[in-house]
Design a protein around this motif. Sequence first.
Motif, PDB file in Angstrom:
ATOM      1  N   PRO A 116       0.914  -1.016   0.034  1.00 39.29           N
ATOM      2  CA  PRO A 116       0.081  -0.205  -0.629  1.00 39.29           C
ATOM      3  C   PRO A 116       0.643   1.327   0.234  1.00 39.29           C
ATOM      4  N   GLN A 117       2.085   1.100   0.441  1.00 34.21           N
ATOM      5  CA  GLN A 117       2.718   2.513   1.019  1.00 34.21           C
ATOM      6  C   GLN A 117       3.624   2.549  -0.292  1.00 34.21           C
ATOM      7  N   ALA A 118       4.197   1.859  -1.001  1.00 34.94           N
ATOM      8  CA  ALA A 118       4.474   2.039  -2.071  1.00 34.94           C
ATOM      9  C   ALA A 118       4.196   2.383  -3.123  1.00 34.94           C
ATOM     10  N   PHE A 119       3.146   1.634  -3.277  1.00 35.23           N
ATOM     11  CA  PHE A 119       2.187   1.649  -4.225  1.00 35.23           C
ATOM     12  C   PHE A 119       2.315   3.380  -4.307  1.00 35.23           C
ATOM     13  N   ILE A 120       1.599   4.014  -3.608  1.00 36.43           N
ATOM     14  CA  ILE A 120       1.246   5.635  -2.819  1.00 36.43           C
ATOM     15  C   ILE A 120       1.799   6.490  -3.650  1.00 36.43           C
ATOM     16  N   ASN A 121       3.702   5.678  -3.297  1.00 41.18           N
ATOM     17  CA  ASN A 121       4.973   6.418  -2.706  1.00 41.18           C
ATOM     18  C   ASN A 121       5.006   6.554  -5.094  1.00 41.18           C
ATOM     19  N   THR A 122       5.149   5.616  -4.798  1.00 39.72           N
ATOM     20  CA  THR A 122       5.598   5.109  -7.034  1.00 39.72           C
ATOM     21  C   THR A 122       4.482   6.173  -7.659  1.00 39.72           C
ATOM     22  N   LEU A 123       3.066   5.926  -7.377  1.00 43.49           N
ATOM     23  CA  LEU A 123       1.927   6.921  -8.097  1.00 43.49           C
ATOM     24  C   LEU A 123       2.045   8.099  -8.443  1.00 43.49           C
ATOM     25  N   VAL A 124       2.368   8.946  -7.331  1.00 43.23           N
ATOM     26  CA  VAL A 124       2.782   9.866  -6.766  1.00 43.23           C
ATOM     27  C   VAL A 124       3.852  10.542  -7.117  1.00 43.23           C
ATOM     28  N   LEU A 125       5.271   9.736  -7.340  1.00 38.77           N
ATOM     29  CA  LEU A 125       6.193   9.733  -8.585  1.00 38.77           C
ATOM     30  C   LEU A 125       6.082  10.007  -9.572  1.00 38.77           C
ATOM     31  N   THR A 126       5.209   8.977 -10.046  1.00 35.41           N
ATOM     32  CA  THR A 126       5.186   8.438 -11.538  1.00 35.41           C
ATOM     33  C   THR A 126       4.052   9.845 -12.549  1.00 35.41           C
ATOM     34  N   LEU A 127       3.286   9.971 -11.072  1.00 38.12           N
ATOM     35  CA  LEU A 127       1.930  10.733 -11.819  1.00 38.12           C
ATOM     36  C   LEU A 127       2.588  12.599 -11.865  1.00 38.12           C
ATOM     37  N   THR A 128       3.340  12.525 -11.182  1.00 34.03           N
ATOM     38  CA  THR A 128       4.128  14.415 -11.025  1.00 34.03           C
ATOM     39  C   THR A 128       4.864  14.557 -11.871  1.00 34.03           C
ATOM     40  N   ILE A 129       6.430  13.036 -12.379  1.00 39.82           N
ATOM     41  CA  ILE A 129       6.551  12.885 -13.104  1.00 39.82           C
ATOM     42  C   ILE A 129       6.246  12.934 -14.868  1.00 39.82           C
ATOM     43  N   SER A 130       5.079  12.245 -14.881  1.00 41.38           N
ATOM     44  CA  SER A 130       4.585  12.334 -16.425  1.00 41.38           C
ATOM     45  C   SER A 130       3.635  13.583 -16.738  1.00 41.38           C
ATOM     46  N   ILE A 131       3.430  14.082 -15.249  1.00 39.91           N
ATOM     47  CA  ILE A 131       2.333  15.734 -16.069  1.00 39.91           C
ATOM     48  C   ILE A 131       3.463  16.554 -15.648  1.00 39.91           C
ATOM     49  N   PHE A 132       4.580  16.215 -16.015  1.00 37.35           N
ATOM     50  CA  PHE A 132       5.645  17.125 -15.827  1.00 37.35           C
ATOM     51  C   PHE A 132       6.279  17.567 -17.576  1.00 37.35           C
ATOM     52  N   GLN A 133       6.546  16.091 -17.177  1.00 35.88           N
ATOM     53  CA  GLN A 133       7.147  15.890 -18.660  1.00 35.88           C
ATOM     54  C   GLN A 133       5.962  16.159 -20.014  1.00 35.88           C
ATOM     55  N   LEU A 134       4.902  15.739 -19.942  1.00 38.25           N
ATOM     56  CA  LEU A 134       3.754  15.974 -20.666  1.00 38.25           C
ATOM     57  C   LEU A 134       3.551  17.329 -21.168  1.00 38.25           C
ATOM     58  N   LEU A 135       3.820  18.533 -20.225  1.00 37.60           N
ATOM     59  CA  LEU A 135       3.746  19.829 -20.140  1.00 37.60           C
ATOM     60  C   LEU A 135       5.086  20.323 -20.639  1.00 37.60           C
ATOM     61  N   ALA A 136       6.043  20.021 -19.974  1.00 31.82           N
ATOM     62  CA  ALA A 136       7.644  19.820 -21.476  1.00 31.82           C
ATOM     63  C   ALA A 136       7.319  19.679 -22.248  1.00 31.82           C
ATOM     64  N   CYS A 137       7.104  19.095 -23.141  1.00 32.26           N
ATOM     65  CA  CYS A 137       7.293  17.725 -23.873  1.00 32.26           C
ATOM     66  C   CYS A 137       6.299  18.679 -24.826  1.00 32.26           C
ATOM     67  N   THR A 138       4.720  18.834 -24.735  1.00 33.92           N
ATOM     68  CA  THR A 138       4.136  19.641 -24.874  1.00 33.92           C
ATOM     69  C   THR A 138       4.848  20.726 -26.193  1.00 33.92           C
ATOM     70  N   LEU A 139       5.340  21.464 -24.856  1.00 34.79           N
ATOM     71  CA  LEU A 139       5.278  23.173 -24.921  1.00 34.79           C
ATOM     72  C   LEU A 139       6.705  22.865 -26.247  1.00 34.79           C
ATOM     73  N   ILE A 140       7.466  21.731 -25.879  1.00 35.68           N
ATOM     74  CA  ILE A 140       9.149  22.414 -26.985  1.00 35.68           C
ATOM     75  C   ILE A 140       8.209  21.955 -27.473  1.00 35.68           C
ATOM     76  N   GLY A 141       7.450  21.061 -28.448  1.00 30.83           N
ATOM     77  CA  GLY A 141       7.176  20.406 -29.931  1.00 30.83           C
ATOM     78  C   GLY A 141       6.358  21.734 -30.175  1.00 30.83           C
ATOM     79  N   TYR A 142       5.856  22.034 -29.933  1.00 30.94           N
ATOM     80  CA  TYR A 142       4.972  23.186 -30.097  1.00 30.94           C
ATOM     81  C   TYR A 142       6.172  23.841 -30.797  1.00 30.94           C
ATOM     82  N   GLY A 143       6.846  24.453 -29.440  1.00 27.22           N
ATOM     83  CA  GLY A 143       7.887  25.592 -30.607  1.00 27.22           C
ATOM     84  C   GLY A 143       8.506  24.898 -32.133  1.00 27.22           C
ATOM     85  N   PHE A 144       8.715  23.785 -31.658  1.00 27.69           N
ATOM     86  CA  PHE A 144       9.237  23.531 -32.954  1.00 27.69           C
ATOM     87  C   PHE A 144       8.498  22.922 -34.065  1.00 27.69           C
TER      88      PHE A 144
END
Lengths: 307, 299
Positions: free
Chosen positions: A78-106
């Motif tokens: 339960p704990q490891a799942f929540i930790n992994t979920l928080v990490l993964t969601l944070t990272i993938s949302i940030f990656q999505l945001l950054a890569c979308t903006l950069i891809g738009y620029g290109f």
Amino acid sequence: MLKLFKSIKVYKMQALGLGLLRWVLIGGICYIIIFPVLSKLSSSFMTIPDIFDKTVMWIPRNLTLDNYRFAFAEMEYPQAFINTLVLTLTISIFQLLACTLIGYGFGRFNFWGKQLFFALVIFTLIVPPQMIMIPLYLNFKNFNPLGLLPGGGINLLGSFWPFILTALSGTGLRNGLFIYIMRQFFKGMSRSLEEAAYVDGAGPLRTFFQIMLPGATPALIIVFLFSFVWQWNDYFFTNIFMGSGSQLLPIMLNDLIYQIDPSLRTTAYASIINNTGSLLFMAPLLLLYAVLQRYFVESIERTGLVG
Amino acid sequence: MIFKKRSLSAKKSWLGFYFILPFIFGFLFFFLYPFIQSIVFSMSRLVINPDGYSLAFVRWENYRKALLVHPDFLRVFLTTISNILADVPLIIFFSIFAALLLNQRFKGRLLVRTIFFLPVIMGAGIILALERTDFMTELLQTGQDLPGGFLSGSSLKAFLLQLKLPELGLKYILNIVDKVPIIIRASGIQILIFLAGLKAIPSSLYEASKVEGATGWEDFWFITLPLISPLIVTNIVYTVIDSFTAGSNDLVKLIRDTAFGGAGYGVSTAMANLYFFTIALLLAITVVISARWVFYQED
């Protein structure tokens, strides 16, 4: 007339034969793909005698939930799942945001040096992470870009910061691919809407968020899913940045068999436990895929992934 | 009107630079700088101390150690590279084939596609790494005494051995048969890319060739293959990159183990650099060769 009937008959036979051949092929390939999941599922309910019992192929003789109890407890699920979920969601949302903006620029602007910068994006994809692993590790251990921070560097290892910084700058795990996908997509979108927005006086950011982004949903889903899945599965960077003692699922899964009492740790038992742990590890991903697969498979075709 | 459009696009063109600014920062700090460092490290003895690290320049010493002194590196290095070279054509052939299969219309297509792309979800990172060494999978796949293992390698092997074919060719075929599951499960993204490419071929081309009386076979060689040939290059590059960064790759494991607890950071970076430059060379050769026969649609 008779000849015509005959040829229709031949055609029908041919079509039937081809259809049959197709299903044999598809069936075989699907079997090979699903096989590991099924074999894991079946062995996760087995006891040790079942593995060596030759009459037991798929269905265990002595059904047991002990493997799940053990793996669940030792992975601190339960704990490891929540930790992994928080990490993964944070990272993938940030990656999505950054890569979308950069891809738009290109994808939508012509500025000086664009080709060169895009070549750099491809370059980040080609260099294996192993090559920059040690310098990255040392730089984050003693984080001090250009010596700007007073009083020496700070240790960012063991926190989310190394992930967040690389995600926000589009240099995280396989982010070059995401930038590429977004660029291809934006390149293919029509110009008229965007120009209308500019004529009406919207700024570039507003145009991006209100006009371009809603139209890019298929590409966004694909990038998000890839980013989430790869981050969830990643052991390499997670181990380097977070340390082998952190309570995250990939690390817990990797260490799982070493939690077995040494006197019980036979190859067979370790394998059962490993399979059970892998299933627990994959379950959230399979669930996510089941929910998103319709969009995933359909939007792949509309992203113009290929330009 | 035209004048206004031009000035508008010229005015906003430099804005794109702001959009990619984060990448430029990230590239400099989290990529280029570590990349240069890794080349420096590979030629130095690296000692980590409480307030950072110190370097002593040793020239090619680490490379010499990696290639000549390390007991396993050269063997694992050559095996990994030759495995990648052997797998790439198989993955490309299979993914073209699978994409053609999935591109057809039939009932249950959505379900089949969902299954075909499942490896994209499962076949990554830690799961694949654990599976390579797993005992149960091995037991079930080799299926020596297991009833019903008709699809497994061993019974097929026995059958082929009875055919008394020339030994060398047979070994190659058996090797491929053993690899079938690995190939299939490494092809997820490549199938996606080819499938998207097939969708992009205008159907008018096929209609025209039908009018001219071309067979399906001719359609494939003269329309489909030339039009997806640029994607073959994309996919070769992707497959090579994917397989050399996979967690299941023995060389990757060796490099990591050497860094943390083995012969040290210097030797480990030297290994990683050798790996990268070999792969980069192979990719460059592939791209140059394939550029000769790739067909680019002019539009």
